[in-house]
Design an enzyme around this catalytic site. Structure first.
Site, PDB file in Angstrom:
ATOM      1  N   ASP A 117    -116.869 -70.235 -80.009  1.00 37.10           N
ATOM      2  CA  ASP A 117    -117.959 -69.355 -80.445  1.00 37.10           C
ATOM      3  C   ASP A 117    -118.887 -69.992 -81.476  1.00 37.10           C
ATOM      4  O   ASP A 117    -119.653 -69.295 -82.151  1.00 37.10           O
ATOM      5  CB  ASP A 117    -117.383 -68.040 -80.979  1.00 37.10           C
ATOM      6  CG  ASP A 117    -116.886 -67.170 -79.834  1.00 37.10           C
ATOM      7  OD1 ASP A 117    -117.577 -67.116 -78.803  1.00 37.10           O
ATOM      8  OD2 ASP A 117    -115.804 -66.575 -79.962  1.00 37.10           O
ATOM      9  N   ASP A 178    -118.672 -65.316 -71.840  1.00 41.63           N
ATOM     10  CA  ASP A 178    -119.390 -65.268 -73.122  1.00 41.63           C
ATOM     11  C   ASP A 178    -119.912 -66.644 -73.533  1.00 41.63           C
ATOM     12  O   ASP A 178    -120.886 -66.761 -74.273  1.00 41.63           O
ATOM     13  CB  ASP A 178    -118.466 -64.763 -74.253  1.00 41.63           C
ATOM     14  CG  ASP A 178    -117.514 -63.664 -73.846  1.00 41.63           C
ATOM     15  OD1 ASP A 178    -117.138 -63.617 -72.660  1.00 41.63           O
ATOM     16  OD2 ASP A 178    -117.125 -62.862 -74.699  1.00 41.63           O
TER      17      ASP A 178
HETATM   18  N1  GLY Z   1    -117.545 -62.669 -77.289  1.00 45.78           N
HETATM   19  C1  GLY Z   1    -116.616 -61.610 -77.516  1.00 45.78           C
HETATM   20  C2  GLY Z   1    -117.179 -60.275 -77.254  1.00 45.78           C
HETATM   21  O1  GLY Z   1    -118.214 -60.123 -76.647  1.00 45.78           O
HETATM   22  O2  GLY Z   1    -116.542 -59.314 -77.670  1.00 45.78           O
END
Ligand code: GLY
Length: 400
Positions: A117, A178
């Site tokens: 992330d 994601d």
């Molecule tokens: N990237 C994690 C979420 O969207 O909760």
């Protein structure tokens, strides 16, 4: 349409089933009022949090404060940069630059950066800061984060591993939808340094996502496993969705937004075709008011909505529309749907109270299977709501 990366079919968009109130397109006065309310909330929360950060999701509508240790901290910094772009007010710039120092320390000292992330974190804080101010520390921090992200690239599988140690058998070879939003940091790093290694990893990852995380019906798996050595595709699995074979709404929204954002960087027109497939699938499965349930398996009934997924999708639709020819009727449909979605969020989902620490958007969902942040504000929902409001009122250069 048959897609040359993935045989996903383009469902015709059922515009008649979208809310009638969306047909009018952008209501500029309503958008301006929503921006004013959003900026009031940013001011209140800036005073409330000081140099701390809001937690990923609220409790009873109010975020607790935290240090810069979560995957979500960049969203608040990104909101400060958006507020700065909207107003030119030095207080937002000064606060966001203080965050840049915190993000610089975080990558330097390896504070909870062992995950993918880093794009969410560093595009919205440090790439944005570099673009808007030219602050060298912001570029240095973004580049440090991009290097850490590149270390998660598994060349055998051609993917960035999402979570865990690269040696962890439970996480090895897993990509998640994601991650589309983490890839722009890699493209930025190649542009910034001239080193093609970042871009090559991002190109291979997005190709693997397009081929395997998108299903033939245009829905998406949340996560997908590959054999890390041979690259053989293994199986899809959900993490935050209702079931392995359902379509987690925010995951689909990450696809709608991430494929066109990557197209911006690599010019692969197949990603625009694929994003349309995902967009039509999403828009065809909305409930009556047009704000998605947390999983697209649900289109009516008592399950919670995910306003944050709607905000991500609205930004994605606006990004996608920009890359379609002016004469393509879907371009106008996506713009109308995005504007309508944002108007509904502003009217019926925005928190109009004045509690310090409260989120901008109520009724989001973080992790329903784990019971975390259900029917609460989510900080990324607030960020993408503000990004959508900005996109609807000006030509905006993404931080992504
Ligand atoms: N990237 C994690 C979420 O969207 O909760």
């Amino acid at each position: 349409m048959s897609f040359s990366l993935n045989p996903a079919a383009l469902e015709p968009l059922n515009t008649a089933a979208l809310p009638a109130s969306w047909r009018g397109g952008v209501d500029r006065a309503a958008i301006d009022r929503a921006i004013e309310r959003a900026l009031d909330a940013v001011d209140r929360n800036l005073a409330h949090f000081g140099d701390a950060f809001p937690r990923p999701s609220s409790t009873h509508g109010v975020y607790a404060a935290m240090d810069n240790t979560e995957w979500t901290n960049g969203f608040w910094t990104g909101m400060l940069w958006l507020a700065y772009e909207l107003t030119d007010a030095p207080r937002y710039r000064a606060a966001a630059l203080r965050h840049v120092h915190s993000f610089h320390t975080r990558q330097r000292d390896r504070i909870n950066v062992n995950h993918h992330d880093l794009g969410f974190l560093y595009s919205l804080s440090c790439v944005a800061g570099w673009q808007l101010t030219g602050e060298p520390l912001a570029a240095e921090a973004a580049l440090g984060a991009a290097r850490l992200l590149l270390q998660r690239y598994l060349p055998g599988a051609g993917i960035i591993q999402a979570w865990g140690e690269l040696s962890d058998p439970a996480q090895r070879g897993r990509m998640i939808i994601d991650c589309n939003l983490n890839l722009p940091l890699l493209y930025w790093a190649s542009d910034h340094t001239g080193d093609p290694a970042f871009r090559m990893a991002a190109d291979r990852h997005i190709e693997a996502a397009a081929r395997h995380i998108v299903r033939p019906d245009g829905s998406t798996f949340h996560t997908f496993f590959f054999d890390p050595a041979s690259g053989a595709p293994l199986h899809g699995k959900t993490h935050q969705g209702h079931a392995d074979d359902s379509c987690w709404a925010r995951g689909q929204a990450w696809g709608i937004s991430g494929f066109p954002l990557v197209y911006r960087h690599n010019g692969d027109a197949r990603l625009i075709e694929l994003a349309q497939v995902l967009a039509n699938y999403f828009l065809n499965r909305l409930p009556e008011d047009g704000v998605c349930y947390w999983d697209l398996d649900f289109t009516s009934g008592p399950e919670p909505r995910d306003s944050s997924g709607a905000a991500v999708a609205a930004c994605g639709l606006l990004e996608l529309a920009q890359h379609l020819p002016l004469a393509d009727p879907l371009r106008a449909e996506y713009e109308r749907a995005a504007a309508g979605m944002v108007r509904t969020l502003a009217q019926d989902y925005a928190d109009t109270g004045i509690t310090p620490g409260a989120g901008l958007l109520k009724h989001g969902v973080y992790h329903k299977p784990n019971g975390v942040g259900v029917d609460e504000a989510c900080i990324w929902g607030d960020y993408f709501y503000l990004e959508a409001l900005v996109r609807l009122t000006r030509t905006w250069r993404p931080y992504w």
